[in-house]
Write an enzyme that holds these catalytic residues in place. Structure first.
Site, PDB file in Angstrom:
ATOM      1  N   SER A  13      12.026  -1.376  12.426  1.00  0.00           N
ATOM      2  CA  SER A  13      12.821  -2.295  11.599  1.00  0.00           C
ATOM      3  C   SER A  13      12.085  -3.628  11.427  1.00  0.00           C
ATOM      4  O   SER A  13      11.914  -4.136  10.306  1.00  0.00           O
ATOM      5  CB  SER A  13      14.186  -2.510  12.285  1.00  0.00           C
ATOM      6  OG  SER A  13      14.907  -3.549  11.717  1.00  0.00           O
ATOM      7  N   VAL A  14      11.623  -4.195  12.532  1.00  0.00           N
ATOM      8  CA  VAL A  14      10.883  -5.461  12.475  1.00  0.00           C
ATOM      9  C   VAL A  14       9.495  -5.229  11.888  1.00  0.00           C
ATOM     10  O   VAL A  14       9.001  -6.004  11.063  1.00  0.00           O
ATOM     11  CB  VAL A  14      10.795  -6.083  13.892  1.00  0.00           C
ATOM     12  CG1 VAL A  14       9.865  -7.278  13.911  1.00  0.00           C
ATOM     13  CG2 VAL A  14      12.185  -6.471  14.372  1.00  0.00           C
ATOM     14  N   SER A  36       3.683   4.462  17.855  1.00  0.00           N
ATOM     15  CA  SER A  36       3.641   5.431  18.956  1.00  0.00           C
ATOM     16  C   SER A  36       2.743   6.605  18.599  1.00  0.00           C
ATOM     17  O   SER A  36       2.286   6.746  17.459  1.00  0.00           O
ATOM     18  CB  SER A  36       5.055   5.949  19.248  1.00  0.00           C
ATOM     19  OG  SER A  36       5.395   6.905  18.267  1.00  0.00           O
ATOM     20  N   SER A  39       3.285   8.586  15.429  1.00  0.00           N
ATOM     21  CA  SER A  39       2.835   8.090  14.115  1.00  0.00           C
ATOM     22  C   SER A  39       1.322   8.041  14.007  1.00  0.00           C
ATOM     23  O   SER A  39       0.779   8.029  12.889  1.00  0.00           O
ATOM     24  CB  SER A  39       3.361   6.663  13.894  1.00  0.00           C
ATOM     25  OG  SER A  39       4.738   6.610  14.082  1.00  0.00           O
ATOM     26  N   CYS A 154      17.212 -12.705  17.923  1.00  0.00           N
ATOM     27  CA  CYS A 154      17.599 -13.083  16.565  1.00  0.00           C
ATOM     28  C   CYS A 154      18.889 -13.923  16.497  1.00  0.00           C
ATOM     29  O   CYS A 154      18.967 -14.878  15.725  1.00  0.00           O
ATOM     30  CB  CYS A 154      17.739 -11.827  15.698  1.00  0.00           C
ATOM     31  SG  CYS A 154      18.498 -10.455  16.557  1.00  0.00           S
ATOM     32  N   HIS A 250      22.777 -11.922  10.461  1.00  0.00           N
ATOM     33  CA  HIS A 250      23.712 -12.116  11.573  1.00  0.00           C
ATOM     34  C   HIS A 250      24.588 -13.349  11.299  1.00  0.00           C
ATOM     35  O   HIS A 250      24.074 -14.432  10.996  1.00  0.00           O
ATOM     36  CB  HIS A 250      22.954 -12.370  12.881  1.00  0.00           C
ATOM     37  CG  HIS A 250      22.283 -11.147  13.457  1.00  0.00           C
ATOM     38  ND1 HIS A 250      22.379  -9.899  12.900  1.00  0.00           N
ATOM     39  CD2 HIS A 250      21.517 -11.003  14.575  1.00  0.00           C
ATOM     40  CE1 HIS A 250      21.699  -9.032  13.644  1.00  0.00           C
ATOM     41  NE2 HIS A 250      21.158  -9.681  14.662  1.00  0.00           N
TER      42      HIS A 250
HETATM   43  N1  LIG Z   1      15.649  -5.744  14.582  1.00  0.00           N
HETATM   44  C1  LIG Z   1      15.826  -7.024  14.815  1.00  0.00           C
HETATM   45  O1  LIG Z   1      16.547  -7.743  14.081  1.00  0.00           O
HETATM   46  C2  LIG Z   1      15.162  -7.649  15.983  1.00  0.00           C
HETATM   47  C3  LIG Z   1      14.368  -6.939  16.867  1.00  0.00           C
HETATM   48  N2  LIG Z   1      13.738  -7.573  17.893  1.00  0.00           N
HETATM   49  C4  LIG Z   1      12.862  -6.867  18.834  1.00  0.00           C
HETATM   50  O2  LIG Z   1      11.710  -6.399  18.133  1.00  0.00           O
HETATM   51  C5  LIG Z   1      11.240  -5.187  18.703  1.00  0.00           C
HETATM   52  C6  LIG Z   1      11.265  -4.101  17.665  1.00  0.00           C
HETATM   53  O3  LIG Z   1      12.604  -3.874  17.257  1.00  0.00           O
HETATM   54  P1  LIG Z   1      12.984  -2.892  16.075  1.00  0.00           P
HETATM   55  O4  LIG Z   1      11.985  -3.021  14.994  1.00  0.00           O
HETATM   56  O5  LIG Z   1      14.391  -3.200  15.792  1.00  0.00           O
HETATM   57  O6  LIG Z   1      12.811  -1.454  16.783  1.00  0.00           O
HETATM   58  P2  LIG Z   1      12.535  -0.031  16.127  1.00  0.00           P
HETATM   59  O7  LIG Z   1      13.126   0.954  17.061  1.00  0.00           O
HETATM   60  O8  LIG Z   1      12.993   0.001  14.723  1.00  0.00           O
HETATM   61  O9  LIG Z   1      10.923   0.116  16.135  1.00  0.00           O
HETATM   62  C7  LIG Z   1      10.192   0.282  17.309  1.00  0.00           C
HETATM   63  C8  LIG Z   1       8.698   0.383  17.041  1.00  0.00           C
HETATM   64  O10 LIG Z   1       8.035   0.605  18.287  1.00  0.00           O
HETATM   65  C9  LIG Z   1       7.205   1.775  18.171  1.00  0.00           C
HETATM   66  N3  LIG Z   1       7.126   2.485  19.454  1.00  0.00           N
HETATM   67  C10 LIG Z   1       8.125   3.147  20.093  1.00  0.00           C
HETATM   68  N4  LIG Z   1       7.653   3.681  21.243  1.00  0.00           N
HETATM   69  C11 LIG Z   1       6.347   3.356  21.329  1.00  0.00           C
HETATM   70  C12 LIG Z   1       5.328   3.602  22.277  1.00  0.00           C
HETATM   71  N5  LIG Z   1       5.545   4.337  23.374  1.00  0.00           N
HETATM   72  N6  LIG Z   1       4.095   3.103  22.050  1.00  0.00           N
HETATM   73  C13 LIG Z   1       3.842   2.380  20.940  1.00  0.00           C
HETATM   74  N7  LIG Z   1       4.779   2.116  19.982  1.00  0.00           N
HETATM   75  C14 LIG Z   1       6.012   2.588  20.198  1.00  0.00           C
HETATM   76  C15 LIG Z   1       7.848   2.626  17.115  1.00  0.00           C
HETATM   77  O11 LIG Z   1       6.869   3.514  16.574  1.00  0.00           O
HETATM   78  P3  LIG Z   1       7.243   5.026  16.065  1.00  0.00           P
HETATM   79  O12 LIG Z   1       7.865   4.866  14.711  1.00  0.00           O
HETATM   80  O13 LIG Z   1       5.906   5.691  16.015  1.00  0.00           O
HETATM   81  O14 LIG Z   1       8.171   5.606  17.070  1.00  0.00           O
HETATM   82  C16 LIG Z   1       8.300   1.546  16.125  1.00  0.00           C
HETATM   83  O15 LIG Z   1       7.201   1.163  15.338  1.00  0.00           O
HETATM   84  C17 LIG Z   1      12.160  -4.882  19.884  1.00  0.00           C
HETATM   85  O16 LIG Z   1      11.547  -5.343  21.041  1.00  0.00           O
HETATM   86  C18 LIG Z   1      13.422  -5.642  19.522  1.00  0.00           C
HETATM   87  O17 LIG Z   1      14.167  -5.930  20.658  1.00  0.00           O
HETATM   88  C19 LIG Z   1      13.853  -8.923  18.000  1.00  0.00           C
HETATM   89  C20 LIG Z   1      14.616  -9.678  17.175  1.00  0.00           C
HETATM   90  C21 LIG Z   1      15.354  -9.069  16.114  1.00  0.00           C
HETATM   91  N1  LIG Z   2      19.655  -7.237  19.947  1.00  0.00           N
HETATM   92  C1  LIG Z   2      19.437  -7.730  18.597  1.00  0.00           C
HETATM   93  C2  LIG Z   2      18.042  -7.431  18.190  1.00  0.00           C
HETATM   94  C3  LIG Z   2      17.068  -7.443  19.325  1.00  0.00           C
HETATM   95  O1  LIG Z   2      16.381  -6.491  19.498  1.00  0.00           O
HETATM   96  O2  LIG Z   2      17.068  -8.510  20.090  1.00  0.00           O
HETATM   97  P1  LIG Z   2      15.986  -8.812  21.238  1.00  0.00           P
HETATM   98  O3  LIG Z   2      14.680  -8.981  20.576  1.00  0.00           O
HETATM   99  O4  LIG Z   2      16.446 -10.059  21.864  1.00  0.00           O
HETATM  100  O5  LIG Z   2      15.983  -7.663  22.193  1.00  0.00           O
HETATM  101  C4  LIG Z   2      20.470  -7.093  17.698  1.00  0.00           C
HETATM  102  O6  LIG Z   2      20.990  -6.108  18.112  1.00  0.00           O
HETATM  103  O7  LIG Z   2      20.764  -7.531  16.614  1.00  0.00           O
END
Ligand SMILES: NC(=O)C1=CN([C@@H]2O[C@H](COP(=O)(O)OP(=O)(O)OC[C@H]3O[C@@H](n4cnc5c(N)ncnc54)[C@H](OP(=O)(O)O)[C@@H]3O)[C@@H](O)[C@H]2O)C=CC1
Ligand SMILES: N[C@@H](CC(=O)OP(=O)(O)O)C(=O)O
Length: 359
Positions: A13-14, A36, A39, A154, A250
């Site tokens: 997502s990010v 991961s 991919s 966030c 949010h």
């Molecule tokens: N969504 C939001 O609004 C916010 C998110 N965050 C933080 O940002 C980070 C990402 O969140 P989000 O994008 O929502 O998560 P997603 O689950 O959407 O994406 C996770 C990513 O991590 C990769 N991944 C998973 N497992 C592994 C591994 N073993 N080794 C390498 N890569 C891996 C996935 O790749 P693959 O597709 O290949 O599985 C994918 O690219 C998290 O730490 C989250 O807490 C922070 C603030 C806001």
């Molecule tokens: N927990 C936030 C997103 C997130 O992943 O936060 P953090 O990076 O602090 O783990 C949400 O659900 O909207």
């Protein structure tokens, strides 16, 4: 000079938001992508399940995704991480130990006493710690040391954005409460929030979120001495978090009380928010919002669908500012969780690092 950028967790997502923001960015060239083993080896367009409302940029789609190993990223000037927090810790550590600059969305290193936790429209001054770190390393003969900058949670970003200018103008806050209404994109895409849980529903629990907001706020609104951050433990923060059926953005219902008496007037509070210009904008950063805080006077705003794109998602909207019969004031705040709450914050931090000659 354009800087080479890598993205870890590029398929999430990010990560997808990073791809959108980096494509056609004047300061960065998208060069390496990691995700991961599911991919890796695939072209990005085949590895990703694209869920953005803008189309996947063609050039990014052709990049082959690698495993998250630092050797693949060694030519990058900066690496943006959107890694799943369950895996981010050791990967990001290895990158930094091998001289790379990592700007991370993951929670793993946010509480480290020497790691800046940055909301780029709020506490750019905390990056001075990196300056010190670099000078110290150079003294010890290390030319380009690696370092990590963490992006806040966030919801925390949306909370502190309007509170920081108020503290700067009217002194410290004593009490803060927030009740969040958080978008689905915040939960990520793997697996994401199941439709059956969120359709016609509200989920009044987001694991770990309340604790993060309550702690991170104190670090971001706190100070630092030398290379050590001193969170402001005098502020009392209480958060209640809910997941709602909104795609992005949010919303938070916030109340707060100043430590000093008398408190400012309602008009002074509104004027202070309207006048606030963030440091990133003063530095001339490409993505910095021209209007950091949008004060909305209509009774029924902000609304996520109508207001989340203000200043391309880098601006924060604040409405319904009014006196509170228990604390001093209450208001409703809306921030784009994957832009100023995540990937956009990362990009803006990158732009600030360039302006400050830290990369
Ligand atoms: N969504 C939001 O609004 C916010 C998110 N965050 C933080 O940002 C980070 C990402 O969140 P989000 O994008 O929502 O998560 P997603 O689950 O959407 O994406 C996770 C990513 O991590 C990769 N991944 C998973 N497992 C592994 C591994 N073993 N080794 C390498 N890569 C891996 C996935 O790749 P693959 O597709 O290949 O599985 C994918 O690219 C998290 O730490 C989250 O807490 C922070 C603030 C806001
Ligand atoms: N927990 C936030 C997103 C997130 O992943 O936060 P953090 O990076 O602090 O783990 C949400 O659900 O909207």
């Amino acid at each position: 000079m354009v800087k080479k950028a890598g993205v870890l967790g590029a398929t999430g997502s990010v990560g997808q938001r990073f791809i959108l923001l980096l494509s056609e960015h004047p300061d960065f060239e998208l060069s390496v992508l990691g995700a991961s083993s599911r991919s890796c080896g695939k072209k990005y367009k085949d590895a990703v399940t694209w869920k953005q409302t803008s189309l996947l940029p063609d050039a990014a789609g052709e990049i082959v995704v690698h495993e998250c190993e630092y050797e693949k990223f060694k030519d990058c000037d900066i690496v943006f991480s959107g890694l799943d927090a369950d895996f981010a810790g050791p990967i990001e550590k290895q990158f930094v130990e091998n001289g790379l600059v990592v700007v991370s969305n993951a929670k793993n290193y946010r509480r480290e006493t020497d790691v800046p936790l940055i909301v780029p429209i709020v506490n750019v001054e905390h990056l001075a710690v990196i300056d010190e770190k670099i000078k110290l390393s150079e003294k010890n003969g290390i030319k380009k040391p690696g370092f990590i900058v963490c992006i806040s949670n966030c919801s925390t970003a949306g909370l502190v954005a309007p509170l920081k200018p108020l503290i700067d103008s009217f002194g410290p806050l004593d009490l803060i409460t927030t009740t969040t209404l958080q978008a689905i994109s915040g939960a990520g895409f793997s697996p994401g929030v199941p439709g059956i849980d969120i359709l016609d529903n509200i989920v009044p629990y987001i694991s770990g979120e309340e604790e993060k907001i309550e702690w991170e706020t104190k670090k971001i609104l706190g100070n630092f001495q030398g290379q050590e951050f001193k969170p402001d433990f005098n502020i009392k923060v209480s958060a209640q978090c809910n997941r709602v059926a909104v795609s992005d953005g949010h919303t938070e219902c916030i109340s707060f009380k100043f430590a000093n008496r008398p408190a400012p007037s309602l008009e002074q509070v509104k004027q202070c928010l309207k006048n606030y210009v963030c440091d990133a904008y003063k530095l001339g950063c490409h993505s910095a919002p021209k209007q950091t805080i949008h004060v909305l006077e209509q009774n029924d705003r902000p609304q996520p669908r109508l207001d989340r794109e203000r200043d391309n998602g880098y601006g924060v909207s604040v409405g319904r500012i009014r006196e509170d019969p228990i604390l001093d004031f209450k208001m409703v705040v809306l921030s784009h969780n994957t832009v100023i709450g995540a990937a956009g914050a990362g990009i803006l931090i990158g732009e600030i690092l360039i302006k400050k000659n830290l990369i």
